[in-house]
Each structure stands twice: as C-alpha cells, then as structure tokens.
Design an enzyme around this catalytic site. Structure first.
Site, PDB file in Angstrom:
ATOM      1  N   CYS A 256      41.336  75.376   4.285  1.00  0.00           N
ATOM      2  CA  CYS A 256      40.976  76.228   3.155  1.00  0.00           C
ATOM      3  C   CYS A 256      42.121  76.310   2.130  1.00  0.00           C
ATOM      4  O   CYS A 256      42.431  75.318   1.488  1.00  0.00           O
ATOM      5  CB  CYS A 256      40.542  77.600   3.664  1.00  0.00           C
ATOM      6  SG  CYS A 256      39.651  78.582   2.432  1.00  0.00           S
ATOM      7  N   HIS A 346      36.344  76.125   7.355  1.00  0.00           N
ATOM      8  CA  HIS A 346      36.925  76.960   8.407  1.00  0.00           C
ATOM      9  C   HIS A 346      36.474  76.499   9.794  1.00  0.00           C
ATOM     10  O   HIS A 346      35.425  76.934  10.289  1.00  0.00           O
ATOM     11  CB  HIS A 346      36.504  78.420   8.209  1.00  0.00           C
ATOM     12  CG  HIS A 346      37.171  79.110   7.080  1.00  0.00           C
ATOM     13  ND1 HIS A 346      38.111  80.104   7.245  1.00  0.00           N
ATOM     14  CD2 HIS A 346      37.047  78.942   5.741  1.00  0.00           C
ATOM     15  CE1 HIS A 346      38.532  80.535   6.057  1.00  0.00           C
ATOM     16  NE2 HIS A 346      37.891  79.836   5.131  1.00  0.00           N
ATOM     17  N   GLU A 348      37.578  77.323  12.591  1.00  0.00           N
ATOM     18  CA  GLU A 348      37.674  78.349  13.630  1.00  0.00           C
ATOM     19  C   GLU A 348      36.337  79.051  13.845  1.00  0.00           C
ATOM     20  O   GLU A 348      36.165  79.793  14.816  1.00  0.00           O
ATOM     21  CB  GLU A 348      38.778  79.356  13.302  1.00  0.00           C
ATOM     22  CG  GLU A 348      38.409  80.490  12.374  1.00  0.00           C
ATOM     23  CD  GLU A 348      38.144  80.029  10.953  1.00  0.00           C
ATOM     24  OE1 GLU A 348      37.335  80.666  10.254  1.00  0.00           O
ATOM     25  OE2 GLU A 348      38.750  79.012  10.544  1.00  0.00           O
TER      26      GLU A 348
END
Length: 383
Positions: A256, A346, A348
């Site tokens: 990001c 992202h 995660e």
C-alpha cells in the site's frame, strides 16, 4: 441515533440524516468503501486517518463491535456515513454496538443517508473535502460549506507521522524464529506482524523516523514497508531510508503506502487518484502468471506506470508486476537487480479475501534467497 446530522461536501452538495455515534464535527476527505463486511477493520485501519468513510453496503453494524478485530489502537476515521445501522447487534463476540464504539471514541457519524446517491456523486466528481456535523456543530448550510472549504486537502497531506508508533516494539515469531524483520510503521495494521510471525518471523515495528544506523544495529534479514495514510509525495524521510536499504541489498517487501514509497525510491512519481480503491473486492492481475487475485485495498494515490513496463532505476532495472484491470492502476513493483518488491493492496486480509496471503511466503523466500547471493528474483524466470 439522536437528532439531525449532515454530510457537507466541498462542492456544496449536502446529504441529510440523523446523528450516529458521537455528536459534533469531523473534517476530512469523503471516500467510499465497498466491503460488505469488515467495518471494524476498516474503521481502525490507520490508512483511513483523516477520511470520512461512506459505506456502500446499506446495512452496517449487524455484528456489533468486538475486542479482537481492531487493526490499531483506536478508530482512525474523521467521520462515518451509513444508510441503515443495526438497531441491535447479534454476534457471539460482540461486546458493544458500533454506534457505542463510535460515541466512546468521539467519532461523528451520520445515518439514514441515501448512500447510493452519495456514492454515485463521488464516483462522478471524485473524492473531495467534506465535513460531518451534528448537535451543537450544526449551523446554516453556507457556514458549514465554508468550514469544509477552509480545511486542508488530502493532496499534500503529511499524515503518516500522526499514526506511527512512538516507541519500537517486537512481535515475536511463532515457534522457532527463522528471520528478523525491521518493519517501518507508517500506519501498520495489527494483522501484518501476526501474518509474518506465523511464518517464523520476529518483527521489530519501528517509528517512521528510524535511521539506517538503527536498522543496521538490528541486523535484520528483511525490511518491511507498511501501509499508511496521506500523500506519498510528503514521505521524503521513509523514501530516503528505503534508498539506503536498497543500497545495502536488504530484502524488502512493501504494501500500500509502502508500494508508493518504494516506487518513489526507484525514481517513479505518484499521483492523486480520482476516487481511489477502497474495499475488499478489487481485482489485480499479476502479469508474470496471468493470475487474478481479489484483494483488499485502501488508497487514494498511486505510482505512475503501465502494465508490464520495465524501467531504469538507480538500483538497476525494475518492472511493473501487477495492475488493476478496472482502470490500469499500478498494483505492484519489483526491482530486478536488488531484492525488493511491493504491492498496492493488503495481503494481510483484515478485512478481506485471502487470495494474496502467499505474498508473505514470497517475502520469506526472498529473505532465504538473500542468504545465497545472486538469487533475488521472485518470478519463476529468475528462481
């Protein structure tokens, strides 16, 4: 909900609703997020700092607010706009309602808004300065528009310093420690160190002002650039640190805001997008394989470039590895002669799909390869 509230846009458009959460005023950039789930992770994501988030999903708050899913120590948004908030949350992990969480943390919300009309307006006009007002902050429309116009724009906003950790901290590896990573916190989410720790990585989360001498003192196996808020054109300190890391050939992974920082370190420019990518359903194409991943994203700025482009940098050749098929936005970079790569999304997955979780495995492989000089390519071509 209690009393009237308004969302005021800088172009003079006003959307009226009811107060939700705290009453008062909040100023920021109005953006829309397309996720149908994950509002708690969205609200606590530091990348949303100083933004007024409009949820496109009409029903929000059904699962309440729990004590496990925060992605930072507090709600980060400047305001919140929803259509139909849940009257009573229902989930076994819920500890309070979404409205109560907003009120407890002083976040001003507006409910009952025609969010479909609002999102269409933002898609046509672009993300823009805005304000949410309720309670004693309400005033004649013209005065509220003037308050919004007097607020700073997101372009040129230097915000990562407001969300970085003040002191370093360590997230230990699960099981046997295989690697040590220095993670530069320019807005890191809690789940990122957890994802690395699950792969045997000890993560040292460091303030944004960390120096290269402090990095070298840690002697890390890798360097991680986190997500974060604001305009990457203001991140001169992290960009210079990244250049110094590249000079030392420390394996690097960025996501990001970290993708934009790496892009700048490689000599690329960045620009403000019209309304950005925010949600958990955004497709990304990896050009080396043709694989499409559905990803979680939150960014209003992007790196300049085109799909598959190769370009020269002070550290050798690099290429654009990923793009968004919706609009061609750069979604990933890779240096070809130093061990560094990044993505705009992202992996995660908090909240979001798990299509990109393997990127953490690639980072582990890159660090492992870094122990055998000359093996730094991530693609099958260079493996």
């Amino acid at each position: 909900m209690n009393g009237p509230a308004v969302l005021v846009l800088e172009d003079g458009r006003i959307f009226r609703g009811e107060a939700y959460g705290a009453t008062g005023a909040g100023l920021g950039e109005a953006v829309f997020a397309t996720g149908m789930t994950g509002y708690q992770e969205t609200l606590t994501d530091p990348s949303y700092h100083r933004q007024i988030v409009v949820q496109t999903a009409p029903q929000i708050g059904n699962t309440g607010w729990n004590d496990e899913d925060d992605e930072s120590s507090a709600i980060q948004v400047a305001g919140y706009v929803v259509r139909d908030p849940a009257r009573t949350p229902s989930n076994w992990r819920s500890r309070r309602s979404l409205g109560d969480a907003l009120a407890d943390q002083g976040v001003v919300g507006v409910a009952g808004v025609d969010t479909r009309a609002l999102v269409r307006h933002l898609r046509e006009r672009g993300a823009m300065r805005a304000g949410v007002f309720s309670g004693d902050a309400l005033a004649p429309d013209a005065e509220l528009v003037e308050r919004v116009l007097a607020s700073p724009p997101m372009e040129g906003a230097d915000l990562y310093g407001a969300v970085t950790t003040r002191e370093p901290y360590v997230v230990p590896a699960e099981g046997i420690r295989r690697f040590r990573v220095a993670a530069l916190d320019v807005g890191i989410k809690f789940n990122t160190p957890r994802m690395l720790a699950a792969r045997g990585v000890e993560v040292h989360v460091l303030p944004a002002g960390t120096t290269i001498a402090q990095i070298e003192e840690l002697a890390p196996d890798g360097f991680f650039l986190s997500n974060g808020p604001g305009d990457p054109a203001t991140a001169d300190g992290p960009v210079e640190l990244t250049r110094q890391v590249l000079e030392r050939r420390i394996p690097l992974f960025g996501i990001c805001f970290g993708n934009q920082i790496l892009g700048r370190a490689l000599g690329r420019g960045t620009y403000k997008m019209r309304y950005g990518h925010r949600g958990i359903n955004i497709p990304v194409v990896e050009h080396a394989t043709g694989r499409v991943a559905i990803t979680s994203q939150n960014h209003g700025f992007a790196v300049e470039g085109e799909a598959g482009e190769r370009f020269d940098t002070p550290f050798g050749a690099a290429e654009i590895t990923h793009t968004c098929p919706n609009d061609g936005t750069v979604e990933g970079l890779q240096a070809l002669e130093v061990p560094a790569f990044s993505v705009q999304y992202h992996p995660e997955a908090a909240a979001g799909p798990h299509d990109a979780a393997d990127l953490f495995d690639r980072f582990v492989e890159l660090m492992d390869d870094g122990r055998a000089p000359g093996r730094h390519r991530l693609t099958e071509e260079g493996a």
